[in-house]
Design a protein around this motif. Sequence first.
Motif, short mmCIF file in Angstrom:
data_model
loop_
_atom_site.label_atom_id
_atom_site.label_comp_id
_atom_site.label_asym_id
_atom_site.label_seq_id
_atom_site.Cartn_x
_atom_site.Cartn_y
_atom_site.Cartn_z
N HIS A 9 -16.34 -4.98 27.46
CA HIS A 9 -16.02 -4.21 26.27
C HIS A 9 -15.26 -2.94 26.67
N ALA A 10 -14.65 -2.32 25.68
CA ALA A 10 -13.84 -1.12 25.94
C ALA A 10 -14.73 0.10 26.14
N VAL A 11 -14.21 1.05 26.92
CA VAL A 11 -14.85 2.35 27.11
C VAL A 11 -13.74 3.41 27.12
N GLY A 12 -14.11 4.66 27.06
CA GLY A 12 -13.13 5.73 27.07
C GLY A 12 -12.43 5.88 28.41
N ASP A 13 -11.27 6.49 28.36
CA ASP A 13 -10.50 6.77 29.57
C ASP A 13 -10.70 8.24 29.92
N PRO A 14 -11.50 8.55 30.94
CA PRO A 14 -11.82 9.96 31.26
C PRO A 14 -10.58 10.80 31.52
N GLU A 15 -9.57 10.22 32.12
CA GLU A 15 -8.35 10.97 32.43
C GLU A 15 -7.64 11.43 31.16
N VAL A 16 -7.53 10.53 30.17
CA VAL A 16 -6.89 10.88 28.91
C VAL A 16 -7.71 11.94 28.17
N LEU A 17 -9.02 11.77 28.16
CA LEU A 17 -9.88 12.70 27.45
C LEU A 17 -9.81 14.10 28.05
N ALA A 18 -9.66 14.17 29.38
CA ALA A 18 -9.56 15.47 30.04
C ALA A 18 -8.19 16.10 29.83
N GLN A 19 -7.17 15.28 29.77
CA GLN A 19 -5.80 15.77 29.66
C GLN A 19 -5.44 16.23 28.25
N HIS A 20 -6.07 15.60 27.24
CA HIS A 20 -5.69 15.87 25.85
C HIS A 20 -6.90 16.34 25.04
N VAL A 68 0.85 -1.19 0.00
CA VAL A 68 0.00 0.00 0.00
C VAL A 68 0.88 1.25 0.00
N THR A 69 0.72 2.07 -1.01
CA THR A 69 1.57 3.26 -1.14
C THR A 69 0.84 4.55 -0.78
N ASP A 70 -0.48 4.49 -0.64
CA ASP A 70 -1.25 5.69 -0.32
C ASP A 70 -1.81 5.57 1.09
N HIS A 71 -1.12 6.17 2.03
CA HIS A 71 -1.57 6.15 3.41
C HIS A 71 -1.52 7.56 3.97
N ARG A 72 -2.57 7.97 4.68
CA ARG A 72 -2.62 9.31 5.28
C ARG A 72 -3.12 9.21 6.72
N PHE A 73 -2.70 10.17 7.54
CA PHE A 73 -3.29 10.37 8.86
C PHE A 73 -4.38 11.43 8.73
N LEU A 74 -5.50 11.21 9.35
CA LEU A 74 -6.63 12.13 9.24
C LEU A 74 -6.23 13.53 9.70
N GLY A 75 -6.31 14.50 8.81
CA GLY A 75 -5.92 15.86 9.14
C GLY A 75 -4.43 16.08 9.20
N GLY A 76 -3.65 15.04 8.93
CA GLY A 76 -2.19 15.12 9.06
C GLY A 76 -1.74 14.50 10.38
N PHE A 77 -0.52 13.99 10.39
CA PHE A 77 0.00 13.31 11.58
C PHE A 77 -0.04 14.23 12.79
N GLY A 78 -0.59 13.72 13.89
CA GLY A 78 -0.65 14.47 15.12
C GLY A 78 -1.88 15.33 15.32
N THR A 79 -2.74 15.38 14.31
CA THR A 79 -3.96 16.19 14.46
C THR A 79 -4.86 15.63 15.55
N TYR A 80 -5.02 14.32 15.53
CA TYR A 80 -5.85 13.66 16.54
C TYR A 80 -5.03 12.65 17.31
N ARG A 81 -5.27 12.61 18.61
CA ARG A 81 -4.52 11.74 19.51
C ARG A 81 -5.38 10.56 19.95
N ASP A 82 -4.72 9.45 20.15
CA ASP A 82 -5.36 8.26 20.72
C ASP A 82 -6.10 8.65 22.01
N SER A 83 -7.36 8.25 22.12
CA SER A 83 -8.19 8.62 23.27
C SER A 83 -8.00 7.72 24.48
N GLY A 84 -7.22 6.67 24.33
CA GLY A 84 -7.07 5.73 25.44
C GLY A 84 -8.34 4.93 25.65
N MET A 85 -8.27 3.96 26.56
CA MET A 85 -9.44 3.14 26.83
C MET A 85 -9.30 2.46 28.17
#
Length: 308
Positions: free
Chosen positions: A108-119, A84-101
């Motif tokens: 099942h997984a849920v969000g990590d409130p601490e990460v969401l508040a910090q970032h 695969v030669t065409d790969h992009r990060f949404l909005g460019g690398f670093g625009t959106y950060r992993d939300s944690g879980m």
Amino acid sequence: MTAATADQRLLLVHAHPDDETIGQGATMARYVAEGRGVTLVTCTAGEMGEILVPELEHLAADREDGLGEHRRGELADAMKTLGVTDHRFLGGFGTYRDSGMAWHEDGHAVGDPEVLAQHPNAFWNADLTDAADHLVAIIREVRPQVLVTYDQFGGYGHPDHIQAHRVAMYAAQLAAVPSYRHDLGEAWEIAKIYWGAMSESRMREGLRALRDAGDTTTFEGMDPDGPLPHFVTADTDLAAGVDATDFVDQKMDAMRAHATQITTDGPFFALSNNVGSQAWGVEFYRIAKGERGDLDDNGLETDLFAGL
């Protein structure tokens, strides 16, 4: 020829590096080999992922916070392996950060409130229209006939998977509106949209083979004859099964490239070792938009572009 100039074009929208290879790595490799265009959009760099390589633990978010940059390299290596030669990060690398879980008591997984508040730029915090607009521009540039993303639950509840689903589905709608955001390109309607899926019968077969081989720790707690997790889909809900068994070795090598997230003694490789190439060589999908084409004896499309 580029991904955008191929006659048939597939766009995949995933949350973190490695999700794409686990879910559709064989399909991607097959379509590249067949001359079809494959574009991957990854929404975050997976900064909050677990680190399975001890010597790289210093990259953790609570230490050097360098995992995202490292996983960017892992993803590049995996895409090179799949072709695969065409790969992009949404909005460019670093625009959106992993939300944690975190894990809910129901499994099942849920969000990590601490990460969401910090970032503030955690993907789960993103404004839906702003995030979708980044993808609208890509859709109108690449003009894919087929889109693949997660279901509404993100497979297992990870907030970034759910957000990727929402962004992908909304962007597909917006991209098709002729009067919407002329500055993002000419309107384009995606003909077929699929959600990646795991076949219930295949999962039960795999678990049964593991248990018969004496392996009780891989996918621990899952009973071949009992209830299965949210990410498993009843076969009656499947629309397509893409046979890419000839590309399983590429998929497994691409999984190895994601070394911080996937170990060769982990569940994915254990399943492959016990069941063989069929464990990961046929990748399944639910259809969310469009008409299905020709079906095989199991009532499934064998090609996501069928009927186009």
